[in-house]
Scaffold this motif. Structure first.
Motif, PDB file in Angstrom:
ATOM      1  N   ALA A 102      -1.807   0.172   8.215  1.00 48.37           N
ATOM      2  CA  ALA A 102      -1.924  -0.864   9.252  1.00 48.37           C
ATOM      3  C   ALA A 102      -2.566  -2.145   8.736  1.00 48.37           C
ATOM      4  CB  ALA A 102      -2.724  -0.333  10.442  1.00 48.37           C
ATOM      5  N   GLY A 105      -0.170  -5.027   8.677  1.00 53.29           N
ATOM      6  CA  GLY A 105       0.388  -5.586   9.895  1.00 53.29           C
ATOM      7  C   GLY A 105       1.837  -5.202  10.093  1.00 53.29           C
ATOM      8  N   ASN A 106       2.568  -6.062  10.795  1.00 58.33           N
ATOM      9  CA  ASN A 106       3.964  -5.775  11.150  1.00 58.33           C
ATOM     10  C   ASN A 106       4.952  -6.779  10.570  1.00 58.33           C
ATOM     11  OD1 ASN A 106       3.362  -3.506  12.921  1.00 58.33           O
ATOM     12  ND2 ASN A 106       2.511  -5.020  14.337  1.00 58.33           N
ATOM     13  N   GLN A 107       4.506  -7.555   9.579  1.00 54.47           N
ATOM     14  CA  GLN A 107       5.373  -8.616   9.065  1.00 54.47           C
ATOM     15  C   GLN A 107       6.256  -8.182   7.908  1.00 54.47           C
ATOM     16  OE1 GLN A 107       3.317 -12.396   8.497  1.00 54.47           O
ATOM     17  NE2 GLN A 107       1.605 -11.642   9.716  1.00 54.47           N
ATOM     18  N   LYS A 118      -2.081  -8.271   5.823  1.00 51.73           N
ATOM     19  CA  LYS A 118      -2.098  -9.222   6.933  1.00 51.73           C
ATOM     20  C   LYS A 118      -2.265  -8.439   8.234  1.00 51.73           C
ATOM     21  CE  LYS A 118       0.757 -12.871   4.850  1.00 51.73           C
ATOM     22  NZ  LYS A 118       1.997 -13.696   4.999  1.00 51.73           N
ATOM     23  N   PRO A 119      -3.426  -7.834   8.454  1.00 54.17           N
ATOM     24  CA  PRO A 119      -3.593  -6.990   9.651  1.00 54.17           C
ATOM     25  C   PRO A 119      -3.469  -7.786  10.936  1.00 54.17           C
ATOM     26  CG  PRO A 119      -5.710  -7.405   8.586  1.00 54.17           C
ATOM     27  CD  PRO A 119      -4.664  -7.939   7.655  1.00 54.17           C
ATOM     28  N   GLU A 120      -2.905  -7.152  11.965  1.00 50.29           N
ATOM     29  CA  GLU A 120      -2.697  -7.812  13.249  1.00 50.29           C
ATOM     30  C   GLU A 120      -3.462  -7.122  14.380  1.00 50.29           C
ATOM     31  OE1 GLU A 120       1.503  -8.167  13.913  1.00 50.29           O
ATOM     32  OE2 GLU A 120       1.858  -8.978  11.911  1.00 50.29           O
ATOM     33  N   SER A 121      -3.632  -5.816  14.293  1.00 47.82           N
ATOM     34  CA  SER A 121      -4.368  -5.085  15.329  1.00 47.82           C
ATOM     35  C   SER A 121      -5.844  -5.028  14.966  1.00 47.82           C
ATOM     36  CB  SER A 121      -3.826  -3.666  15.449  1.00 47.82           C
ATOM     37  OG  SER A 121      -4.070  -2.947  14.241  1.00 47.82           O
ATOM     38  N   GLY A 124      -6.303  -2.318  12.235  1.00 49.61           N
ATOM     39  CA  GLY A 124      -6.023  -2.762  10.875  1.00 49.61           C
ATOM     40  C   GLY A 124      -6.991  -3.819  10.383  1.00 49.61           C
ATOM     41  N   LYS A 125      -7.367  -4.731  11.265  1.00 50.77           N
ATOM     42  CA  LYS A 125      -8.269  -5.829  10.904  1.00 50.77           C
ATOM     43  C   LYS A 125      -9.615  -5.317  10.407  1.00 50.77           C
ATOM     44  CE  LYS A 125     -10.848  -9.568  13.209  1.00 50.77           C
ATOM     45  NZ  LYS A 125     -11.032 -10.273  14.511  1.00 50.77           N
ATOM     46  N   TYR A 128      -9.480  -3.305   7.126  1.00 56.03           N
ATOM     47  CA  TYR A 128      -9.362  -4.180   5.959  1.00 56.03           C
ATOM     48  C   TYR A 128     -10.687  -4.864   5.633  1.00 56.03           C
ATOM     49  CZ  TYR A 128      -7.567  -7.692   2.738  1.00 56.03           C
ATOM     50  OH  TYR A 128      -7.358  -8.483   1.629  1.00 56.03           O
TER      51      TYR A 128
END
Length: 261
Positions: A102, A105-107, A118-121, A124-125, A128
């Motif tokens: 995670a 991210g989702n990119q 590139k964490p988004e949640s 994940g943030k 990291y």
């Protein structure tokens, strides 16, 4: 007992963790003394860390509502940093931190050694952020191993895999989108974590099964275990494939997400 394992004792932080308990069984098979400690209630703070060669941090907050940011921050970032600081001060030789795919991210669809997180949640943030702080602590006598598994599956597995297994019970028809995903069986993950511990390894690890997984095939295999047949169809692919690049839930089910081998 061989020379590599005779002096090792391991503390796993996350006593109710699905992965943590599977890892404990694997380590005990290798005759490595293993103990568990809780995270949320602060049990780990009452453990004398100097007794251990390696400390493995598997405890985490996941699948909670995104509004609970402070909880994600406390358990997924602050707690691992506190553990690592205490472990280093106590003379522990290695900290193994169970992070997550995670952090990317989702990119992305394909993740290579050069792919930047590139964490988004919140999940994940803060995973990291913990990774970055733990890496700063590393020295020759204090190794940090960061493990970023993809979706984990196995018998009685909780999380997204467990939810999917409950849902597909009723999915006699399912879209065959030919997507590609990395996954890892919990026993395989436990073996790889054990190797990292036994060899006192350091660095970042992206473990996965030897073969990539296709969601439709996974659904068919799940239903086959239940004694049910599944009809796979492709006539909706013209719609599902573009939607899987734009909508989060569709991306989780039908999108591509895989580690380069």
């Amino acid at each position: 007992m061989d020379r590599e394992t005779e002096s090792k004792q391991v503390l796993i932080i996350g006593e109710h963790s699905y992965i943590g308990n599977r890892l404990a069984k694997e380590l005990e098979k290798r005759q490595i003394h293993t103990e568990m400690a809780g995270a949320k209630n602060g049990d780990w703070k009452r453990v004398e860390l100097a007794d251990y060669h390696s400390v493995v941090i598997v405890a985490a907050i996941v699948h909670k509502k995104e509004r609970e940011e402070e909880l994600y921050k406390k358990i997924n970032r602050d707690m691992p940093i506190q553990v690592a600081k205490r472990a280093k001060a106590a003379g522990v030789r290695q900290v193994v931190f169970l992070s997550s795919m995670a952090v990317f991210g989702n990119q992305y669809e394909k993740i290579s050694v050069d792919t930047k997180p590139k964490p988004e949640s919140f999940y994940g943030k803060y995973k990291y952020q913990a990774e970055l702080e733990l890496q700063k602590m590393e020295e020759d006598r204090f190794h940090v191993a960061i493990v970023r598994p993809p979706m984990v599956y196995g018998e009685n597995c909780p999380g997204n895999y467990g939810k999917l297994k409950m849902l597909v019970k009723y999915a006699c028809m399912f879209p065959d989108t030919k997507n590609k995903r990395s996954m890892i069986e919990v026993g395989q993950l436990a073996e790889e974590l054990s190797e990292i511990i036994v060899k006192n390894q350091r660095g970042i690890f992206h473990p996965q099964d030897k073969s990539y997984v296709n969601t439709a095939q996974m659904v068919r295999d799940m239903r086959k275990e239940m004694g049910k047949k599944t009809y796979l169809f492709t006539w909706m692919n013209w719609l599902l494939i573009p939607l899987s690049r734009k909508i989060g839930l569709m991306r989780k089910v039908f999108g591509n997400l895989w580690y380069e081998k």
